[in-house]
Design an enzyme around this catalytic site. Sequence first.
Site, PDB file in Angstrom:
ATOM      1  N   GLN A 102      53.444  73.116 -63.421  1.00 43.46           N
ATOM      2  CA  GLN A 102      54.501  73.993 -62.539  1.00 43.46           C
ATOM      3  C   GLN A 102      55.082  72.684 -61.788  1.00 43.46           C
ATOM      4  O   GLN A 102      55.504  72.752 -61.344  1.00 43.46           O
ATOM      5  CB  GLN A 102      54.221  74.738 -61.613  1.00 43.46           C
ATOM      6  CG  GLN A 102      53.119  76.146 -62.220  1.00 43.46           C
ATOM      7  CD  GLN A 102      52.607  76.920 -61.999  1.00 43.46           C
ATOM      8  OE1 GLN A 102      53.237  77.722 -60.231  1.00 43.46           O
ATOM      9  NE2 GLN A 102      51.520  76.846 -61.994  1.00 43.46           N
ATOM     10  N   HIS A 120      58.601  73.977 -64.555  1.00 39.66           N
ATOM     11  CA  HIS A 120      60.011  74.297 -63.122  1.00 39.66           C
ATOM     12  C   HIS A 120      60.629  72.910 -63.879  1.00 39.66           C
ATOM     13  O   HIS A 120      61.030  72.211 -62.232  1.00 39.66           O
ATOM     14  CB  HIS A 120      59.449  74.049 -62.293  1.00 39.66           C
ATOM     15  CG  HIS A 120      58.683  75.228 -61.364  1.00 39.66           C
ATOM     16  ND1 HIS A 120      57.738  75.818 -60.510  1.00 39.66           N
ATOM     17  CD2 HIS A 120      59.202  76.521 -62.202  1.00 39.66           C
ATOM     18  CE1 HIS A 120      57.187  76.996 -61.356  1.00 39.66           C
ATOM     19  NE2 HIS A 120      58.037  77.336 -61.336  1.00 39.66           N
ATOM     20  N   GLU A 217      40.150  76.840 -53.041  1.00 38.26           N
ATOM     21  CA  GLU A 217      39.856  78.257 -52.571  1.00 38.26           C
ATOM     22  C   GLU A 217      40.715  79.652 -54.195  1.00 38.26           C
ATOM     23  O   GLU A 217      40.930  79.170 -54.443  1.00 38.26           O
ATOM     24  CB  GLU A 217      40.581  78.864 -51.187  1.00 38.26           C
ATOM     25  CG  GLU A 217      42.589  78.836 -51.456  1.00 38.26           C
ATOM     26  CD  GLU A 217      42.903  78.695 -50.368  1.00 38.26           C
ATOM     27  OE1 GLU A 217      43.800  79.500 -49.942  1.00 38.26           O
ATOM     28  OE2 GLU A 217      42.491  77.753 -48.812  1.00 38.26           O
TER      29      GLU A 217
HETATM   30  N1  APR Z   1      42.137  70.949 -55.630  1.00 37.70           N
HETATM   31  C1  APR Z   1      42.637  71.788 -55.902  1.00 37.70           C
HETATM   32  N2  APR Z   1      42.647  72.832 -55.960  1.00 37.70           N
HETATM   33  C2  APR Z   1      43.169  73.128 -54.310  1.00 37.70           C
HETATM   34  C3  APR Z   1      43.370  71.118 -53.933  1.00 37.70           C
HETATM   35  C4  APR Z   1      42.795  70.304 -54.714  1.00 37.70           C
HETATM   36  N3  APR Z   1      42.057  68.704 -53.610  1.00 37.70           N
HETATM   37  N4  APR Z   1      44.255  71.426 -53.200  1.00 37.70           N
HETATM   38  C5  APR Z   1      44.844  72.787 -53.343  1.00 37.70           C
HETATM   39  N5  APR Z   1      44.967  73.041 -53.347  1.00 37.70           N
HETATM   40  C6  APR Z   1      44.903  75.008 -54.133  1.00 37.70           C
HETATM   41  C7  APR Z   1      44.923  76.167 -53.114  1.00 37.70           C
HETATM   42  O1  APR Z   1      43.633  76.494 -52.892  1.00 37.70           O
HETATM   43  C8  APR Z   1      46.284  76.846 -53.871  1.00 37.70           C
HETATM   44  O2  APR Z   1      45.473  78.050 -54.400  1.00 37.70           O
HETATM   45  O3  APR Z   1      46.365  74.957 -54.793  1.00 37.70           O
HETATM   46  C9  APR Z   1      47.042  76.190 -55.336  1.00 37.70           C
HETATM   47  C10 APR Z   1      47.835  75.206 -54.289  1.00 37.70           C
HETATM   48  O4  APR Z   1      48.897  76.865 -54.605  1.00 37.70           O
HETATM   49  P1  APR Z   1      50.695  76.621 -54.340  1.00 37.70           P
HETATM   50  O5  APR Z   1      50.700  75.552 -53.014  1.00 37.70           O
HETATM   51  O6  APR Z   1      51.131  78.182 -53.904  1.00 37.70           O
HETATM   52  O7  APR Z   1      51.676  75.769 -55.396  1.00 37.70           O
HETATM   53  P2  APR Z   1      51.712  76.122 -56.847  1.00 37.70           P
HETATM   54  O8  APR Z   1      50.740  76.920 -57.509  1.00 37.70           O
HETATM   55  O9  APR Z   1      52.130  74.920 -58.057  1.00 37.70           O
HETATM   56  O10 APR Z   1      53.331  76.655 -56.783  1.00 37.70           O
HETATM   57  C11 APR Z   1      53.702  77.149 -57.774  1.00 37.70           C
HETATM   58  O11 APR Z   1      55.706  77.616 -55.876  1.00 37.70           O
HETATM   59  O12 APR Z   1      56.964  77.152 -53.826  1.00 37.70           O
HETATM   60  C12 APR Z   1      56.753  76.964 -55.873  1.00 37.70           C
HETATM   61  O13 APR Z   1      57.951  75.922 -57.456  1.00 37.70           O
HETATM   62  C13 APR Z   1      57.158  75.647 -56.662  1.00 37.70           C
HETATM   63  O14 APR Z   1      56.166  75.154 -58.250  1.00 37.70           O
HETATM   64  C14 APR Z   1      55.513  76.157 -57.056  1.00 37.70           C
HETATM   65  C15 APR Z   1      54.888  77.085 -57.137  1.00 37.70           C
END
Ligand code: APR
Length: 251
Positions: A102, A120, A217
Amino acid sequence: MKESDIVKAARLISQSKRICAFTGAGISAESGIPPFRGEGGLWNKYDPVILEIGYFITHPAESWEAVRTIFYDFFHQVKPNPAHDVLARWEASGILSAVITQNIDSLHTQAGSKKVYEFHGNSDRLVCIDCHKNFKSNTISLETLPPLCPVCYGILKPDFVFFGEGIPPAAYQHSTHVASDCDLMMIIGTSGEVAPANHIPHIAKRSGALIIEINREPSQYTGTITDLYLEGKAGELLPLIDELINSNYYT
Ligand code: APR
Ligand code: ZN
């Protein structure tokens, strides 16, 4: 998380034949890119409306101000981290068939992954909302916003998917195909909150794949479709699993 869960993950990976990864912002967190949700998330600081296509069309300069700060001012300085590196090595050695991401940061490709399906889109290109021509973003000045199309002077938009826009058809088709064909999916660093991307792991699960998840988490998948949940940082856990696989220490 028990240490034996890492050993279990290494064993399941070694026993599987068609493994794919489904990644989100969390895999790039250790490269210094803030995630969207959770601790230090962008949506704690910015209003997500800036990435809505309707808002972009009516307020291109405001939307671009935030987009430039978030995605363009420092993306060229960031580097892949050990999590991206492990996935690239696994593809080269035949363990991993593809990465569905994504993320729009190109870090999987920079790390050397070849089969990367960008659900995306990508921040490397800008597209004209009038004539639909696209341009490499590093050839367009972002000093005055919004940037204008060199051909027709229409407004240029990052060629990644805004809220309210469709998924690029090729990425969608490849991703659903890979998900329905894999026997193990690694879900790494995604909250699973954004549709339709968050359906991809469900396609894999319905087709009979095992699901291993790495996250700091619990996510939407933890406790629902995840078979083995490894809690921690992707850039630390993936190299540990990789070491076990390389040393055959998982039986
Ligand atoms: N290692 C593993 N997981 C991690 C780490 C890490 N170092 N740091 C953060 N995370 C986890 C968080 O706990 C969270 O569950 O990564 C996840 C990030 O989630 P989001 O910020 O929601 O990102 P994502 O799932 O990629 O979002 C999806 O949302 O805004 C839109 O288009 C955007 O592609 C994006 C989509
Ligand atoms: Zn144009």
